[in-house]
Enzyme design. Structure first.
Site, PDB file in Angstrom:
ATOM      1  N   ASP A 162      56.063  18.956  -7.242  1.00  0.00           N
ATOM      2  CA  ASP A 162      56.914  18.719  -6.071  1.00  0.00           C
ATOM      3  C   ASP A 162      56.202  19.049  -4.762  1.00  0.00           C
ATOM      4  OD1 ASP A 162      56.907  21.446  -6.674  1.00  0.00           O
ATOM      5  OD2 ASP A 162      59.013  21.502  -7.228  1.00  0.00           O
ATOM      6  N   ASN A 221      68.717  29.470  -9.935  1.00  0.00           N
ATOM      7  CA  ASN A 221      69.862  28.605 -10.235  1.00  0.00           C
ATOM      8  C   ASN A 221      69.570  27.668 -11.406  1.00  0.00           C
ATOM      9  OD1 ASN A 221      68.106  26.765  -9.159  1.00  0.00           O
ATOM     10  ND2 ASN A 221      69.381  26.164  -7.423  1.00  0.00           N
ATOM     11  N   HIS A 228      66.919  25.650 -11.669  1.00  0.00           N
ATOM     12  CA  HIS A 228      66.182  24.405 -11.375  1.00  0.00           C
ATOM     13  C   HIS A 228      64.793  24.431 -12.007  1.00  0.00           C
ATOM     14  CE1 HIS A 228      64.494  25.992  -7.233  1.00  0.00           C
ATOM     15  NE2 HIS A 228      63.604  26.189  -8.168  1.00  0.00           N
ATOM     16  N   GLU A 267      67.787  20.370  -8.777  1.00  0.00           N
ATOM     17  CA  GLU A 267      68.810  21.382  -8.534  1.00  0.00           C
ATOM     18  C   GLU A 267      70.021  21.133  -9.436  1.00  0.00           C
ATOM     19  OE1 GLU A 267      67.743  23.783  -6.897  1.00  0.00           O
ATOM     20  OE2 GLU A 267      67.426  23.432  -4.760  1.00  0.00           O
TER      21      GLU A 267
END
Ligand code: F6R
Length: 241
Positions: free
Chosen positions: A67, A136, A138, A143
């Site tokens: 990313d 979280n 990810h 996400e």
């Protein structure tokens, strides 16, 4: 999923680097998938050490990163392009033309993302993909959401990710709100996946990834469906298993 638990962060990195070394030695032209963030640094240090000892060479390696942030330049000190050079590429003999970090600001996002996935496919796919995990759940910057996005795409970062990563920026407003990330389908196509996590702040995400339902609410849970995943943890990250 094979789960390995270590006492120290350095041991985690050593173990991951040993797996990567094995893959590099088994291929003429290894394709390595890299992640950024704090987690893989001990792995990259161990790889640099192996390179210095003459155990591995990156000359025939092609790399694909997961990313990149949108809105900042690739030469920005907080870009993932810069991160990879500072933490690995500048210290080994990888050929810059074989380095692929997504462009954070492509002119045509859809075309660019399709092209990124096609380049991976054309090379024969990623042999081993390194992943960290967000608090979280990810992976890459996929996400939590209502559905899995398969291909590389532009994503809105969640508040949890902004909170976790804003420390690297001068202030919260300077932290990009969007990123280009490999999609879940892109990640799942890797032949082998190494997911690393250390520290208590990752314990819930690791619990949900390993023990929860496979759900886009915890994107990492999709790894339960991958046939070749090694999860490398310290005791704190493994504490809820
Ligand atoms: C980084 C990436 C992210 C990180 C995750 C954990 O390229 O894709 O999924 O792996 O946010 O970040 P750290 O390691 O900083 O806790």
């Amino acid at each position: 999923m094979e789960i390995k638990i270590f006492d120290t962060y350095e041991q985690m990195g050593q173990f991951a680097a040993d797996i990567i070394e094995e893959t590099m030695k088994s291929k003429d032209k290894p394709i390595l998938g890299f992640a950024t963030g704090a987690t893989p640094i001990s792995t990259y240090n161990a790889l640099i050490e192996k390179y210095r000892e003459g155990k591995i060479s990156f000359k025939s390696v092609t790399s694909f990163n997961l990313d990149e942030y949108c809105t900042i330049d690739r030469d920005d000190k907080n870009s993932y392009y810069t991160f990879m050079h500072e933490n690995l590429f500048n210290h080994v003999d990888i050929d810059e033309k074989n380095v692929n970090v997504p462009c954070g600001n492509p002119e045509n996002v859809v075309e660019y993302c399709k092209g990124y996935d096609n380049s991976i496919e054309k090379m024969g796919g990623v042999d081993v993909q390194i992943l960290g995990i967000g608090r979280n759940g990810h992976i890459g910057f996929n996400e939590p959401s209502d559905s899995f996005t398969m291909g590389t795409y532009k994503v809105e970062l969640t508040q949890s990710t902004i909170e976790a990563n804003k420390i690297y920026f001068p202030n919260e407003d300077a932290m990009p709100r969007q990123a280009i990330t490999m999609g879940i389908g892109t990640i799942m196509k890797a032949k082998k996946i190494i997911l690393l996590a250390n520290g208590e702040s990752k314990a819930h995400a690791i619990h949900d990834m390993v023990k929860g339902d496979v759900s886009p609410k915890c994107p990492a849970s999709v790894l339960q469906n991958h046939p070749n995943v090694v999860v490398i943890l310290d005791k704190a990250a493994a504490s809820l298993l």
